[in-house]
Motif scaffolding. Structure first.
Motif, PDB file in Angstrom:
ATOM      1  N   ALA A 107       3.367 -11.723   9.109  1.00 33.38           N
ATOM      2  CA  ALA A 107       2.990 -12.926   9.861  1.00 33.38           C
ATOM      3  C   ALA A 107       1.479 -13.108   9.945  1.00 33.38           C
ATOM      4  CB  ALA A 107       3.577 -12.861  11.272  1.00 33.38           C
ATOM      5  N   GLY A 108       0.709 -12.108   9.536  1.00 31.37           N
ATOM      6  CA  GLY A 108      -0.741 -12.221   9.588  1.00 31.37           C
ATOM      7  C   GLY A 108      -1.285 -11.960  10.980  1.00 31.37           C
ATOM      8  N   LEU A 109      -2.529 -12.377  11.217  1.00 32.87           N
ATOM      9  CA  LEU A 109      -3.192 -12.156  12.497  1.00 32.87           C
ATOM     10  C   LEU A 109      -2.847 -13.274  13.476  1.00 32.87           C
ATOM     11  CD1 LEU A 109      -6.768 -11.141  11.244  1.00 32.87           C
ATOM     12  CD2 LEU A 109      -4.895  -9.617  11.914  1.00 32.87           C
ATOM     13  N   ASP A 110      -2.520 -12.890  14.720  1.00 34.22           N
ATOM     14  CA  ASP A 110      -2.257 -13.889  15.750  1.00 34.22           C
ATOM     15  C   ASP A 110      -3.585 -14.490  16.207  1.00 34.22           C
ATOM     16  OD1 ASP A 110      -3.163 -12.455  18.430  1.00 34.22           O
ATOM     17  OD2 ASP A 110      -2.136 -10.964  17.194  1.00 34.22           O
ATOM     18  N   PRO A 111      -3.558 -15.634  16.916  1.00 34.56           N
ATOM     19  CA  PRO A 111      -4.811 -16.313  17.295  1.00 34.56           C
ATOM     20  C   PRO A 111      -5.775 -15.435  18.086  1.00 34.56           C
ATOM     21  CG  PRO A 111      -2.959 -17.815  17.578  1.00 34.56           C
ATOM     22  CD  PRO A 111      -2.375 -16.468  17.230  1.00 34.56           C
ATOM     23  N   ALA A 112      -5.268 -14.620  19.025  1.00 34.78           N
ATOM     24  CA  ALA A 112      -6.161 -13.784  19.829  1.00 34.78           C
ATOM     25  C   ALA A 112      -6.857 -12.734  18.961  1.00 34.78           C
ATOM     26  CB  ALA A 112      -5.379 -13.109  20.953  1.00 34.78           C
ATOM     27  N   THR A 113      -6.100 -12.146  18.024  1.00 33.72           N
ATOM     28  CA  THR A 113      -6.693 -11.136  17.145  1.00 33.72           C
ATOM     29  C   THR A 113      -7.694 -11.777  16.186  1.00 33.72           C
ATOM     30  OG1 THR A 113      -4.649  -9.856  17.296  1.00 33.72           O
ATOM     31  CG2 THR A 113      -6.186  -9.238  15.570  1.00 33.72           C
ATOM     32  N   LEU A 114      -7.390 -12.988  15.732  1.00 33.12           N
ATOM     33  CA  LEU A 114      -8.354 -13.721  14.907  1.00 33.12           C
ATOM     34  C   LEU A 114      -9.673 -13.899  15.637  1.00 33.12           C
ATOM     35  CD1 LEU A 114      -6.453 -16.624  13.077  1.00 33.12           C
ATOM     36  CD2 LEU A 114      -7.905 -14.881  12.021  1.00 33.12           C
ATOM     37  N   ASP A 115      -9.600 -14.294  16.917  1.00 32.36           N
ATOM     38  CA  ASP A 115     -10.822 -14.466  17.701  1.00 32.36           C
ATOM     39  C   ASP A 115     -11.570 -13.143  17.831  1.00 32.36           C
ATOM     40  OD1 ASP A 115     -10.537 -17.176  18.076  1.00 32.36           O
ATOM     41  OD2 ASP A 115      -9.485 -16.996  19.994  1.00 32.36           O
ATOM     42  N   LEU A 116     -10.808 -12.043  17.979  1.00 31.51           N
ATOM     43  CA  LEU A 116     -11.444 -10.734  18.105  1.00 31.51           C
ATOM     44  C   LEU A 116     -12.195 -10.361  16.836  1.00 31.51           C
ATOM     45  CD1 LEU A 116     -11.829  -7.978  19.603  1.00 31.51           C
ATOM     46  CD2 LEU A 116      -9.722  -7.244  18.460  1.00 31.51           C
ATOM     47  N   VAL A 117     -11.539 -10.447  15.670  1.00 24.18           N
ATOM     48  CA  VAL A 117     -12.162  -9.957  14.437  1.00 24.18           C
ATOM     49  C   VAL A 117     -13.358 -10.807  14.031  1.00 24.18           C
ATOM     50  CG1 VAL A 117      -9.979  -8.943  13.671  1.00 24.18           C
ATOM     51  CG2 VAL A 117     -10.631 -11.201  12.826  1.00 24.18           C
ATOM     52  N   LYS A 118     -13.366 -12.077  14.450  1.00 22.43           N
ATOM     53  CA  LYS A 118     -14.512 -12.929  14.117  1.00 22.43           C
ATOM     54  C   LYS A 118     -15.806 -12.427  14.755  1.00 22.43           C
ATOM     55  CE  LYS A 118     -12.729 -16.897  15.365  1.00 22.43           C
ATOM     56  NZ  LYS A 118     -12.592 -18.357  15.617  1.00 22.43           N
ATOM     57  N   GLY A 119     -15.682 -11.539  15.746  1.00 21.24           N
ATOM     58  CA  GLY A 119     -16.864 -11.038  16.419  1.00 21.24           C
ATOM     59  C   GLY A 119     -17.583  -9.931  15.674  1.00 21.24           C
ATOM     60  N   TYR A 120     -17.032  -9.494  14.544  1.00 25.25           N
ATOM     61  CA  TYR A 120     -17.633  -8.386  13.799  1.00 25.25           C
ATOM     62  C   TYR A 120     -18.285  -8.888  12.521  1.00 25.25           C
ATOM     63  CZ  TYR A 120     -14.992  -5.750  17.159  1.00 25.25           C
ATOM     64  OH  TYR A 120     -14.499  -5.270  18.342  1.00 25.25           O
ATOM     65  N   ASP A 121     -19.331  -8.179  12.108  1.00 24.11           N
ATOM     66  CA  ASP A 121     -20.096  -8.615  10.937  1.00 24.11           C
ATOM     67  C   ASP A 121     -19.269  -8.527   9.661  1.00 24.11           C
ATOM     68  OD1 ASP A 121     -22.307  -9.188  12.456  1.00 24.11           O
ATOM     69  OD2 ASP A 121     -23.289  -7.256  12.090  1.00 24.11           O
ATOM     70  N   ARG A 122     -18.421  -7.495   9.566  1.00 26.54           N
ATOM     71  CA  ARG A 122     -17.633  -7.296   8.350  1.00 26.54           C
ATOM     72  C   ARG A 122     -16.161  -7.145   8.710  1.00 26.54           C
ATOM     73  NH1 ARG A 122     -18.816  -2.466   5.885  1.00 26.54           N
ATOM     74  NH2 ARG A 122     -18.834  -3.193   3.746  1.00 26.54           N
ATOM     75  N   ILE A 123     -15.309  -7.809   7.946  1.00 22.90           N
ATOM     76  CA  ILE A 123     -13.853  -7.745   8.141  1.00 22.90           C
ATOM     77  C   ILE A 123     -13.235  -7.304   6.825  1.00 22.90           C
ATOM     78  CG2 ILE A 123     -11.762  -9.007   8.769  1.00 22.90           C
ATOM     79  CD1 ILE A 123     -13.675 -11.161  10.009  1.00 22.90           C
ATOM     80  N   LEU A 124     -12.565  -6.181   6.846  1.00 17.45           N
ATOM     81  CA  LEU A 124     -11.832  -5.692   5.681  1.00 17.45           C
ATOM     82  C   LEU A 124     -10.359  -5.951   5.951  1.00 17.45           C
ATOM     83  CD1 LEU A 124     -12.272  -4.342   2.951  1.00 17.45           C
ATOM     84  CD2 LEU A 124     -12.274  -2.127   4.110  1.00 17.45           C
ATOM     85  N   TYR A 125      -9.742  -6.808   5.154  1.00 18.30           N
ATOM     86  CA  TYR A 125      -8.407  -7.343   5.445  1.00 18.30           C
ATOM     87  C   TYR A 125      -7.495  -7.036   4.260  1.00 18.30           C
ATOM     88  CZ  TYR A 125      -5.120 -11.037   7.201  1.00 18.30           C
ATOM     89  OH  TYR A 125      -4.036 -11.745   7.682  1.00 18.30           O
ATOM     90  N   ILE A 126      -6.467  -6.213   4.513  1.00 14.23           N
ATOM     91  CA  ILE A 126      -5.416  -5.969   3.534  1.00 14.23           C
ATOM     92  C   ILE A 126      -4.198  -6.785   3.962  1.00 14.23           C
ATOM     93  CG2 ILE A 126      -3.856  -4.266   2.497  1.00 14.23           C
ATOM     94  CD1 ILE A 126      -6.664  -3.858   1.576  1.00 14.23           C
TER      95      ILE A 126
END
Length: 361
Positions: A298-317
């Motif tokens: 299902a991918g990332l939920d909206p709250a988790t999306l908001d969280l990861v946007k706060g980091y400089d680098r996102i490694l997403y598998i």
């Protein structure tokens, strides 16, 4: 609907997947994907078979998706590991020969490893008692396997309910406890490629890593070598137990493991809630520069999306490129894709794993 098994057509099927991934990532100006192919045969380390009885004799059977009444009888499965194929016939013959092993047996599950270990689970429509143990132990010894018996509400373990896999990543061996019934990557060869790519994409860092959905520590172990500290989170109790064991087996000491769901991690890091499971852990001791995510389909939920946007680098598998693309609609506003990859975990099917490295614009 899966694609037909045809090793001669493997390269063409992989090319189709590459084009599909390129099309999905084109709106986000992604670079050309690095493509990691699978072995065309004997790549799958797990297999599950129902038993189909004809004239009282059991046969391994598989079914078309959505049709449990039309069985396809098989005695070998070329996509499964050679170890599984070697075990299929002698295991079934032993169950036919001994009623204590074969009576009301309806399903057989195989879990094998690149390191050569094998675990087999026999599932029954009858209660199991002590009488089962002796013939089961003899069979386990004869086939050099771990053997488990399951019936409703019961699980009989003769020796242990896990195998130990060994994977090599960037020249270093890592050992993993893989527990019966727990999630593991089915294609060991491609999993090694995924781990190597993630390690390379992570680079060398002096700050810390936040990992969500860490499972049994599949990525956690090698990634721990590239960061000062890691906080890895997972909700499943059985996966957390395996992750703890794997950290100990590999003597990894810079990882803090926390049993939290991704939305709970968001609440903890933003100060919305305090969690008893975080007692003794000072979140301010961490300096997260990179977040690693390997979410469900299902991918990332909206709250988790908001969280990861706060980091400089996102490694997403991702195990679902469609939901990855949906998440990128949001992430593309703050980050750009600097690397991407296709990992062909599931040849002869439409499923594929992909990875992207996103860096802040």
């Amino acid at each position: 609907m899966g694609l037909a098994f045809d090793p001669a057509n493997y390269a063409a099927q992989l090319a189709e997947k590459r084009e599909r991934l390129c099309s999905l990532l084109a709106p986000y100006s992604a670079p050309e994907p690095e493509v990691f192919e699978s072995a065309p045969e004997h790549f799958r380390l797990r297999a599950e078979f129902r038993l189909w009885y004809e004239q009282g004799q059991p046969h391994y059977a598989m079914f078309e998706r959505g049709d449990k009444h039309k069985a396809v009888l098989i005695d070998q499965l070329p996509i499964a590991s050679k170890r599984i194929n070697d075990l299929m016939t002698p295991l079934l013959e032993a169950c036919k020969a001994d009623p204590l092993l074969g009576r009301k047996l309806f399903q057989v599950e195989f879990l094998t490893t690149l390191s050569g270990e094998a675990l087999v689970t026999l599932c029954y429509h009858r209660p199991l008692d002590d009488d089962w143990d002796a013939p089961a132990a003899a069979l386990a010894q004869a086939l050099n396997i771990q053997l488990i018996g399951r019936s409703r509400g019961r699980k009989r373990v003769l020796e242990r309910d896990y195998v130990v896999e060994e994977l090599e990543v960037a020249g270093k061996p890592w050992r993993y406890q893989q527990i019966e019934g727990g999630f593991t990557q089915p294609n060991g060869g491609v999993n090694q490629h995924m781990l190597g790519w993630a390690l390379n994409a992570a680079g060398e860092n002096t700050d810390d890593l936040l990992e969500l959905y860490c499972g049994n520590g599949n990525f956690t172990l090698p990634l721990s070598t590239r960061f000062r500290k890691v906080m890895a989170t997972e909700l499943s109790k059985s996966s957390v137990r395996s992750a703890v064991a794997n950290l100990e087996i590999n003597q990894v000491e810079n990882v803090t493991l926390v049993r939290l769901a991704s939305e709970e991690v968001t609440q903890a890091l933003t100060g919305v809630r305090e969690f008893r499971r975080l007692q003794g852990i000072n979140l301010s001791d961490f300096n997260f520069g990179t977040v690693f995510v390997d979410p469900p389909r299902a991918g990332l939920d909206p709250a988790t999306l908001d969280l990861v946007k706060g980091y400089d680098r996102i490694l997403y598998i991702s195990c679902n490129p469609e939901t990855l693309a949906q998440n990128l609609d949001e992430l593309n506003n703050t980050h750009r894709i600097t690397r991407c990859a296709l990992f062909d975990q599931f040849p002869y099917s439409h499923h594929m794993e992909s990875g992207v490295l996103l860096e802040r614009r």
